[in-house]
Design an enzyme around this catalytic site. Structure first.
Site, PDB file in Angstrom:
ATOM      1  N   ASP A  11       0.850  -1.187   0.000  1.00  0.00           N
ATOM      2  CA  ASP A  11       0.000   0.000   0.000  1.00  0.00           C
ATOM      3  C   ASP A  11       0.888   1.240   0.000  1.00  0.00           C
ATOM      4  O   ASP A  11       1.647   1.473   0.954  1.00  0.00           O
ATOM      5  CB  ASP A  11      -0.906  -0.012   1.242  1.00  0.00           C
ATOM      6  CG  ASP A  11      -2.006   1.018   1.178  1.00  0.00           C
ATOM      7  OD1 ASP A  11      -2.123   1.704   0.140  1.00  0.00           O
ATOM      8  OD2 ASP A  11      -2.761   1.145   2.161  1.00  0.00           O
ATOM      9  N   ASP A 106      -3.239   2.453  -5.852  1.00  0.00           N
ATOM     10  CA  ASP A 106      -2.089   2.536  -4.952  1.00  0.00           C
ATOM     11  C   ASP A 106      -1.921   1.316  -4.050  1.00  0.00           C
ATOM     12  O   ASP A 106      -1.158   1.376  -3.078  1.00  0.00           O
ATOM     13  CB  ASP A 106      -2.185   3.796  -4.088  1.00  0.00           C
ATOM     14  CG  ASP A 106      -3.453   3.831  -3.231  1.00  0.00           C
ATOM     15  OD1 ASP A 106      -4.303   2.933  -3.378  1.00  0.00           O
ATOM     16  OD2 ASP A 106      -3.583   4.765  -2.418  1.00  0.00           O
ATOM     17  N   GLU A 107      -2.588   0.213  -4.348  1.00  0.00           N
ATOM     18  CA  GLU A 107      -2.405  -0.959  -3.497  1.00  0.00           C
ATOM     19  C   GLU A 107      -2.621  -2.243  -4.281  1.00  0.00           C
ATOM     20  O   GLU A 107      -3.348  -2.270  -5.279  1.00  0.00           O
ATOM     21  CB  GLU A 107      -3.348  -0.926  -2.287  1.00  0.00           C
ATOM     22  CG  GLU A 107      -4.814  -0.955  -2.633  1.00  0.00           C
ATOM     23  CD  GLU A 107      -5.705  -1.009  -1.404  1.00  0.00           C
ATOM     24  OE1 GLU A 107      -5.426  -1.842  -0.509  1.00  0.00           O
ATOM     25  OE2 GLU A 107      -6.668  -0.236  -1.342  1.00  0.00           O
TER      26      GLU A 107
END
Length: 482
Positions: A11, A106-107
């Site tokens: 993350d 973003d993860e």
């Protein structure tokens, strides 16, 4: 649940704000808030310097401005820059394992099982530390936190536990010892309402939750949610890492500065939103059978309507026609705060009505925008598009101030020669004499630009007329030497 910590959850830390600080040296170490900077916009991401003051994602921007100090930078999002950074990270993860499940921009989850890597706590820890260093180096300093565990549930909790730039490896056999002392809010299925209900019953930790009989949880929350909480409290999670996720829906929505009552304006906004959704569908090679709208009134009451066709479509005119029909079923006389259009029940082909092209007179009153990424009318917030799939990440922080009609697209279109109708704070620009910079602010016919980038030091500030022909919108800067 596995017998080793071979599932990673990676993350990126406050990614949007981190990218802004990377690309704007003058903002490093200072509070940065990214989101809808105008009117009823909301916070998408706050840097850790801003979080100290209580600023959080999904918070109304007006509240963030009250909490944050005077030197905070409030920026409109630059999706093209975030997408570039995300792509670099996802390529790195793909080099670690063939099984990578990207769940947002973003993860992602990474499955180490097929890699032959050492699955021991020591081996996974060393691998994760090396991966974190590679991510920071490849992205120009954007850090990521990693959780490693025997299940997705625990890996995700672990990645969030020691942010920013954190690492948590849950040893096999110690899952419950790790999980039970944590507050119930750490569980993915526990939102504010569920947390309050549990607190009223004296349930504050995951261990407390594990002691509650299943029948009580079902009585409090219903069969599905109650059973889910019962399993989560026992770390029961057998979900596998899936390398390809199918998009479930494609949607776009807009929050208005002032509640809208004019039906002509609402229909026009529906057409613009429909065009954006159709453009996203086509770019992803998708089509959908179900058209739905979301209407939020001034009192935050939200109404949804949907219509399912026999055949999938990616035609913006047809989506707009159906969206208008659905809007006609909703009472809008009291004013509308938010309007959204979505398409679901997706397929990878389109089969529109054979005679639809001859029905263009349906749209004569309010033409549909030809460019699916075009901004709304000058002076109004641009519609914010987002796609519910990892394969088409485009998260929505809420509306931003109006920007250049060709420059607001997160798709990274060629912006050369774009004629601005306004400038968004944080926007990338190019000046014929001074080079690359970004917009610090604009108003009263002037625009202020700071000339700096990820490979420079803190740069100088200059002010120009908003229509200065030497100044134009630009692509995001590169953070690595070419």
């Amino acid at each position: 649940m596995r017998g080793d910590p071979s599932i990673l959850h990676v993350d990126l830390d406050a990614m949007f704000a981190a990218v802004e600080q990377r690309d704007k040296p003058s903002l490093r170490g200072k509070p940065v808030v990214v989101g809808g900077v105008a009117g009823r916009g909301v916070v998408s991401t706050a840097s850790y310097e801003a979080r100290v003051f209580g600023v959080r994602s999904a918070m109304p921007m007006a509240q963030a401005r009250r909490l944050a100090p005077w030197n905070t930078a409030y920026l409109s999002p630059r999706f093209a820059a975030y997408k570039r950074t995300s792509e670099v990270v996802m390529r790195l993860l793909g080099e670690v394992s063939p099984l990578v499940e990207q769940v947002s921009i973003d993860e992602a989850y990474v499955d180490l099982a097929p890699t032959g890597a050492d699955p021991s706590v020591t081996g996974v820890t060393e691998l994760a530390r090396a991966l974190k260093a590679e991510i920071a180096a490849a992205t120009g300093g954007v850090t990521g936190s990693i959780g490693a565990a025997s299940s997705k549930l625990l890996a995700k909790i672990g990645s969030d536990l020691r942010k920013p730039d954190g690492l948590t490896v849950v040893p096999p056999g110690e899952e419950l010892a790790f999980l039970h002392p944590l507050p119930v809010s750490r569980l993915g299925g526990v939102g504010p309402a569920t947390e309050q209900r549990l607190h009223r019953s004296g349930v504050r930790t995951v261990g407390d939750l594990a002691a509650v009989p299943l029948e009580h949880l079902v009585d409090w929350f219903g069969q599905a949610h109650g059973t889910g909480l019962f399993r989560l409290a026992r770390a029961q999670d057998d979900r596998q890492v899936v390398s390809e996720r199918e998009a479930k829906s494609v949607s776009a929505e807009e929050t208005f500065d002032v509640d809208v009552t004019d039906p002509v304006r609402l229909r026009r906004e529906l057409d613009l939103l429909s065009a954006r959704v159709a453009g996203r569908l086509r770019s992803g090679g998708l089509a959908g059978r179900t058209v739905n709208i979301k209407v939020r009134h001034g009192d935050f009451t939200t109404v949804t309507r949907a219509f399912t066709r026999d055949h999938p479509t990616d035609d913006g005119r047809l989506v707009a026609q159906l969206a208008r029909r659905l809007l006609g079923e909703v009472d809008t006389s009291g004013g509308i705060r938010l309007l959204g259009v979505g398409v679901s029940t997706l397929a990878d082909f389109a089969q529109d009505d054979l005679f639809f092209e001859s029905r263009s007179d349906l749209f004569a009153a309010v033409p549909v925008a030809a460019d699916p990424d075009a901004s709304a009318v000058s002076g109004e917030p641009a519609a914010a598009a987002h796609v519910a799939a990892a394969t088409l990440p485009d998260p929505d922080p809420g509306p931003s101030a109006a920007g250049p009609s060709a420059g607001a697209s997160p798709g990274g279109a060629d912006l050369a020669g774009a004629e601005p109708v306004g400038w968004r704070p944080g926007q990338d620009v190019w000046h014929d004499d001074l080079g690359a910079g970004w917009v610090q602010g604009s108003g009263l016919g002037r625009v202020t630009v700071r000339f700096e980038g990820p490979r420079t030091g803190k740069g100088p500030v200059r002010t120009f007329a908003v229509g200065d022909p030497r100044l134009r919108a630009a692509e995001p800067p590169d953070w690595v030497e070419s």
